[in-house]
Design a protein around this motif. Structure first.
Motif, PDB file in Angstrom:
ATOM      1  N   GLY A 189      41.823  75.268  50.296  1.00 49.28           N
ATOM      2  CA  GLY A 189      40.449  75.226  49.835  1.00 49.28           C
ATOM      3  C   GLY A 189      39.730  76.537  50.109  1.00 49.28           C
ATOM      4  N   VAL A 190      38.600  76.716  49.468  1.00 43.91           N
ATOM      5  CA  VAL A 190      37.847  77.964  49.569  1.00 43.91           C
ATOM      6  C   VAL A 190      36.596  77.739  50.408  1.00 43.91           C
ATOM      7  CG1 VAL A 190      36.687  79.809  48.320  1.00 43.91           C
ATOM      8  CG2 VAL A 190      38.715  78.715  47.333  1.00 43.91           C
ATOM      9  N   LEU A 191      36.545  78.388  51.556  1.00 45.51           N
ATOM     10  CA  LEU A 191      35.358  78.385  52.403  1.00 45.51           C
ATOM     11  C   LEU A 191      34.599  79.673  52.132  1.00 45.51           C
ATOM     12  CD1 LEU A 191      36.977  77.093  55.682  1.00 45.51           C
ATOM     13  CD2 LEU A 191      34.845  76.171  54.771  1.00 45.51           C
ATOM     14  N   VAL A 192      33.329  79.568  51.755  1.00 39.93           N
ATOM     15  CA  VAL A 192      32.567  80.765  51.422  1.00 39.93           C
ATOM     16  C   VAL A 192      31.674  81.209  52.571  1.00 39.93           C
ATOM     17  CG1 VAL A 192      32.640  80.359  48.951  1.00 39.93           C
ATOM     18  CG2 VAL A 192      30.786  79.359  50.301  1.00 39.93           C
ATOM     19  N   ALA A 193      31.715  80.504  53.703  1.00 36.58           N
ATOM     20  CA  ALA A 193      30.883  80.880  54.849  1.00 36.58           C
ATOM     21  C   ALA A 193      31.584  80.506  56.138  1.00 36.58           C
ATOM     22  CB  ALA A 193      29.522  80.184  54.776  1.00 36.58           C
ATOM     23  N   GLY A 194      31.296  81.265  57.189  1.00 31.49           N
ATOM     24  CA  GLY A 194      31.780  80.911  58.503  1.00 31.49           C
ATOM     25  C   GLY A 194      30.877  79.872  59.136  1.00 31.49           C
ATOM     26  N   GLY A 195      31.204  79.470  60.358  1.00 25.10           N
ATOM     27  CA  GLY A 195      30.405  78.466  61.046  1.00 25.10           C
ATOM     28  C   GLY A 195      31.101  77.977  62.283  1.00 25.10           C
ATOM     29  N   ARG A 229      39.058  85.506  51.033  1.00 17.64           N
ATOM     30  CA  ARG A 229      39.081  84.307  50.208  1.00 17.64           C
ATOM     31  C   ARG A 229      40.010  84.516  49.014  1.00 17.64           C
ATOM     32  NH1 ARG A 229      34.105  83.576  47.853  1.00 17.64           N
ATOM     33  NH2 ARG A 229      33.651  85.760  48.267  1.00 17.64           N
ATOM     34  N   PHE A 230      40.732  83.462  48.680  1.00 19.28           N
ATOM     35  CA  PHE A 230      41.640  83.497  47.539  1.00 19.28           C
ATOM     36  C   PHE A 230      41.205  82.418  46.537  1.00 19.28           C
ATOM     37  CE2 PHE A 230      43.989  84.523  51.503  1.00 19.28           C
ATOM     38  CZ  PHE A 230      44.114  85.880  51.290  1.00 19.28           C
ATOM     39  N   ARG A 231      42.016  82.173  45.537  1.00 19.95           N
ATOM     40  CA  ARG A 231      41.598  81.241  44.486  1.00 19.95           C
ATOM     41  C   ARG A 231      41.573  79.787  44.977  1.00 19.95           C
ATOM     42  NH1 ARG A 231      43.893  80.768  39.313  1.00 19.95           N
ATOM     43  NH2 ARG A 231      45.998  81.157  40.090  1.00 19.95           N
ATOM     44  N   ALA A 232      42.449  79.419  45.891  1.00 18.35           N
ATOM     45  CA  ALA A 232      42.482  78.022  46.363  1.00 18.35           C
ATOM     46  C   ALA A 232      42.702  77.942  47.870  1.00 18.35           C
ATOM     47  CB  ALA A 232      43.571  77.242  45.625  1.00 18.35           C
ATOM     48  N   HIS A 233      42.578  79.076  48.546  1.00 21.96           N
ATOM     49  CA  HIS A 233      42.834  79.124  49.984  1.00 21.96           C
ATOM     50  C   HIS A 233      41.890  80.130  50.644  1.00 21.96           C
ATOM     51  CE1 HIS A 233      46.556  77.667  48.121  1.00 21.96           C
ATOM     52  NE2 HIS A 233      46.690  76.936  49.209  1.00 21.96           N
ATOM     53  N   ARG A 270      48.392  72.332  48.233  1.00 26.46           N
ATOM     54  CA  ARG A 270      47.464  72.737  47.180  1.00 26.46           C
ATOM     55  C   ARG A 270      47.915  74.059  46.585  1.00 26.46           C
ATOM     56  NH1 ARG A 270      40.848  72.794  47.566  1.00 26.46           N
ATOM     57  NH2 ARG A 270      40.455  73.651  45.474  1.00 26.46           N
ATOM     58  N   LEU A 271      48.011  74.102  45.262  1.00 29.49           N
ATOM     59  CA  LEU A 271      48.424  75.314  44.554  1.00 29.49           C
ATOM     60  C   LEU A 271      47.261  75.815  43.699  1.00 29.49           C
ATOM     61  CD1 LEU A 271      51.955  74.183  43.298  1.00 29.49           C
ATOM     62  CD2 LEU A 271      51.455  75.670  45.245  1.00 29.49           C
ATOM     63  N   PRO A 272      47.071  77.131  43.601  1.00 31.53           N
ATOM     64  CA  PRO A 272      46.047  77.662  42.689  1.00 31.53           C
ATOM     65  C   PRO A 272      46.396  77.275  41.254  1.00 31.53           C
ATOM     66  CG  PRO A 272      46.855  79.360  44.201  1.00 31.53           C
ATOM     67  CD  PRO A 272      47.775  78.199  44.320  1.00 31.53           C
ATOM     68  N   PRO A 273      45.411  76.941  40.439  1.00 35.41           N
ATOM     69  CA  PRO A 273      45.705  76.566  39.044  1.00 35.41           C
ATOM     70  C   PRO A 273      46.402  77.716  38.301  1.00 35.41           C
ATOM     71  CG  PRO A 273      43.342  76.959  39.368  1.00 35.41           C
ATOM     72  CD  PRO A 273      43.960  76.928  40.721  1.00 35.41           C
ATOM     73  N   GLY A 274      47.520  77.384  37.691  1.00 31.26           N
ATOM     74  CA  GLY A 274      48.254  78.389  36.933  1.00 31.26           C
ATOM     75  C   GLY A 274      48.927  79.444  37.780  1.00 31.26           C
ATOM     76  N   ALA A 275      49.188  79.153  39.043  1.00 30.55           N
ATOM     77  CA  ALA A 275      49.794  80.136  39.945  1.00 30.55           C
ATOM     78  C   ALA A 275      51.175  80.549  39.463  1.00 30.55           C
ATOM     79  CB  ALA A 275      49.880  79.561  41.350  1.00 30.55           C
ATOM     80  N   LEU A 320      52.881  85.453  53.147  1.00 28.10           N
ATOM     81  CA  LEU A 320      52.035  84.453  52.501  1.00 28.10           C
ATOM     82  C   LEU A 320      50.707  85.070  52.050  1.00 28.10           C
ATOM     83  CD1 LEU A 320      51.349  81.502  51.751  1.00 28.10           C
ATOM     84  CD2 LEU A 320      50.510  81.212  54.097  1.00 28.10           C
ATOM     85  N   LEU A 321      50.100  85.864  52.912  1.00 30.39           N
ATOM     86  CA  LEU A 321      48.831  86.508  52.561  1.00 30.39           C
ATOM     87  C   LEU A 321      48.997  87.460  51.377  1.00 30.39           C
ATOM     88  CD1 LEU A 321      47.476  87.203  56.165  1.00 30.39           C
ATOM     89  CD2 LEU A 321      46.451  85.658  54.471  1.00 30.39           C
ATOM     90  N   ASP A 322      50.089  88.203  51.368  1.00 30.64           N
ATOM     91  CA  ASP A 322      50.340  89.117  50.244  1.00 30.64           C
ATOM     92  C   ASP A 322      50.472  88.344  48.936  1.00 30.64           C
ATOM     93  OD1 ASP A 322      50.246  91.373  51.819  1.00 30.64           O
ATOM     94  OD2 ASP A 322      52.426  91.544  52.058  1.00 30.64           O
ATOM     95  N   ALA A 323      51.147  87.208  48.978  1.00 30.24           N
ATOM     96  CA  ALA A 323      51.329  86.396  47.768  1.00 30.24           C
ATOM     97  C   ALA A 323      49.994  85.838  47.292  1.00 30.24           C
ATOM     98  CB  ALA A 323      52.314  85.258  48.047  1.00 30.24           C
ATOM     99  N   LEU A 324      49.133  85.421  48.212  1.00 36.01           N
ATOM    100  CA  LEU A 324      47.825  84.891  47.840  1.00 36.01           C
ATOM    101  C   LEU A 324      46.918  85.997  47.293  1.00 36.01           C
ATOM    102  CD1 LEU A 324      47.236  82.406  50.805  1.00 36.01           C
ATOM    103  CD2 LEU A 324      47.791  81.825  48.427  1.00 36.01           C
ATOM    104  N   ARG A 325      47.035  87.200  47.854  1.00 35.47           N
ATOM    105  CA  ARG A 325      46.246  88.335  47.336  1.00 35.47           C
ATOM    106  C   ARG A 325      46.679  88.676  45.905  1.00 35.47           C
ATOM    107  NH1 ARG A 325      47.518  90.725  52.681  1.00 35.47           N
ATOM    108  NH2 ARG A 325      45.708  90.276  54.014  1.00 35.47           N
ATOM    109  N   ALA A 326      47.978  88.680  45.691  1.00 35.39           N
ATOM    110  CA  ALA A 326      48.484  88.998  44.356  1.00 35.39           C
ATOM    111  C   ALA A 326      48.024  87.952  43.342  1.00 35.39           C
ATOM    112  CB  ALA A 326      50.013  89.083  44.389  1.00 35.39           C
ATOM    113  N   ASP A 327      48.030  86.688  43.767  1.00 40.56           N
ATOM    114  CA  ASP A 327      47.562  85.618  42.880  1.00 40.56           C
ATOM    115  C   ASP A 327      46.066  85.765  42.611  1.00 40.56           C
ATOM    116  OD1 ASP A 327      47.788  82.757  41.696  1.00 40.56           O
ATOM    117  OD2 ASP A 327      46.144  82.630  43.168  1.00 40.56           O
ATOM    118  N   ALA A 328      45.289  86.120  43.660  1.00 39.10           N
ATOM    119  CA  ALA A 328      43.836  86.268  43.495  1.00 39.10           C
ATOM    120  C   ALA A 328      43.495  87.377  42.505  1.00 39.10           C
ATOM    121  CB  ALA A 328      43.184  86.552  44.842  1.00 39.10           C
TER     122      ALA A 328
END
Length: 345
Positions: A189-195, A229-233, A270-275, A320-328
């Motif tokens: 999921g995408v968190l847009v703020a800390g807390g 932040r990535f598309r789904a993570h 959870r997978l990003p749509p169209g990953a 994993l982070l590199d793969a999510l960056r490439a997808d983003a």
């Protein structure tokens, strides 16, 4: 993550005798007896000293003393007690990533997959067994000097005491929240703020091997901030104020943002749509909870110097982070939000 320990049946105890024979310095006049003992015997905790007093193991001028008694200075202290020498069934040679070591403490960069101490299903081959081989002096300390732990599949920094003085000091820093521990994690999921999350954690009502947010649990506070932040993570940095079992894993699942790869609290992948295939393979192939203890801060229990260490991102998490960056890079990211979220019971 920090956690409470229980004794393991595979660990034996052997007595080690220690004696006390000294005169109370006059400059300590007016202090309570337990305070005097804490100054004269800094290698032992206040609770242990009070126990020996109440048990009659320490005497003042030949008579039993009470913790609250005030001293005049010049009294004679004598005592004799036994220390349990903790010895695991085996001291086993093992490659350890030692980040720092001196006579008091040892900092280890633990790889994912290494169990910290023996338990059912893991009678040996643990970090505790390796410590007994690497630093035999830890055999004299409870749990071979381990004052906190990381889950088997959590990687990163962990401090070990090599002396009773260090153990007492490190435990105190953990209890008073003066030991800083920062983690990095990848959550669904995408968190847009800390807390922060401030909800208690206790044993699950049905599955006693799991932890859960529970009104009757122990207080637990986790701070988090968004690193990327990535598309789904989301890539997070997290700091602990408390050290409950599975704390980060439980708190993030409570927010409906469980850690990627968590086999207990993670839920459905959870997978990003169209990953693309590379991103899907990286997410499906990540075989542990995506959690790494990246930074450790403490005050040296001997010298009093503030110290800190950082652990680089392990290879599997970096992949994993590199793969999510490439997808983003192939799709739009969520809108920026500078707000902060607070989750309390």
């Amino acid at each position: 993550m920090g956690a409470e320990y229980t004794a393991h049946p595979g660990i034996k105890t052997m007595p080690k005798q220690e004696r006390l024979d000294c005169t109370i310095p006059v400059e300590l006049a007016g202090k309570r007896l337990d305070q005097v003992l804490a100054e004269l015997l800094p290698d032992h905790s206040r609770a242990r000293l009070q126990h020996w007093l109440k048990d009659g193991a320490i005497r003042i001028d030949g008579r039993p003393g009470r913790p609250r008694d005030r001293v005049l200075g010049g009294e004679h202290l004598e005592g004799c007690w036994e220390l349990a020498e903790v010895v695991a069934d085996a001291a086993q040679p093992m490659d350890l990533a030692v980040v720092y070591e001196d006579d008091d403490i040892l900092v280890i960069d633990k790889p994912a997959g290494l169990v910290v101490h023996p338990a059912a299903g893991n009678p040996d081959g643990t970090l505790l067994n390796a410590l007994l081989h690497h630093a035999p002096v830890t055999a004299h300390l409870p749990r071979a000097g381990l004052v906190h732990r990381l889950d088997k599949d959590t990687s990163g920094l962990l401090v070990v005491a090599k002396s009773e003085r260090a153990r007492t000091g490190l435990v105190e820093q953990l209890q008073t929240r003066r030991m800083g521990r920062e983690y990095q994690a990848v959550v669904s999921g995408v968190l847009v703020a800390g807390g922060l999350v401030d909800v208690p954690i206790g044993r699950h009502a049905i599955d006693r091997k799991r932890m859960a947010v529970s009104p009757g649990g122990k207080p637990a506070i986790t701070h988090f901030r968004v690193a990327e932040r990535f598309r789904a993570h989301t890539h997070l940095y997290l700091r602990l104020e408390s050290g409950r079992t599975h704390q980060i894993r439980v708190h993030m699942a409570y927010l409906h943002h469980p850690l990627v790869g968590d086999p207990v609290y993670g839920g459905r992948l959870r997978l990003p749509p169209g990953a693309g295939a590379a991103c899907v393979a990286a997410l499906r192939g990540f075989g542990r909870q995506a959690l790494h203890a990246r930074r450790l801060e403490l005050v040296h229990p001997g010298s009093g110097r503030p110290l800190h260490w950082e652990s680089p991102t392990p290879a599997d998490l970096a992949h994993l982070l590199d793969a999510l960056r490439a997808d983003a890079a192939t799709g739009a990211l969520p809108d920026e939000d500078a707000g902060e979220c607070h989750y309390r019971d």
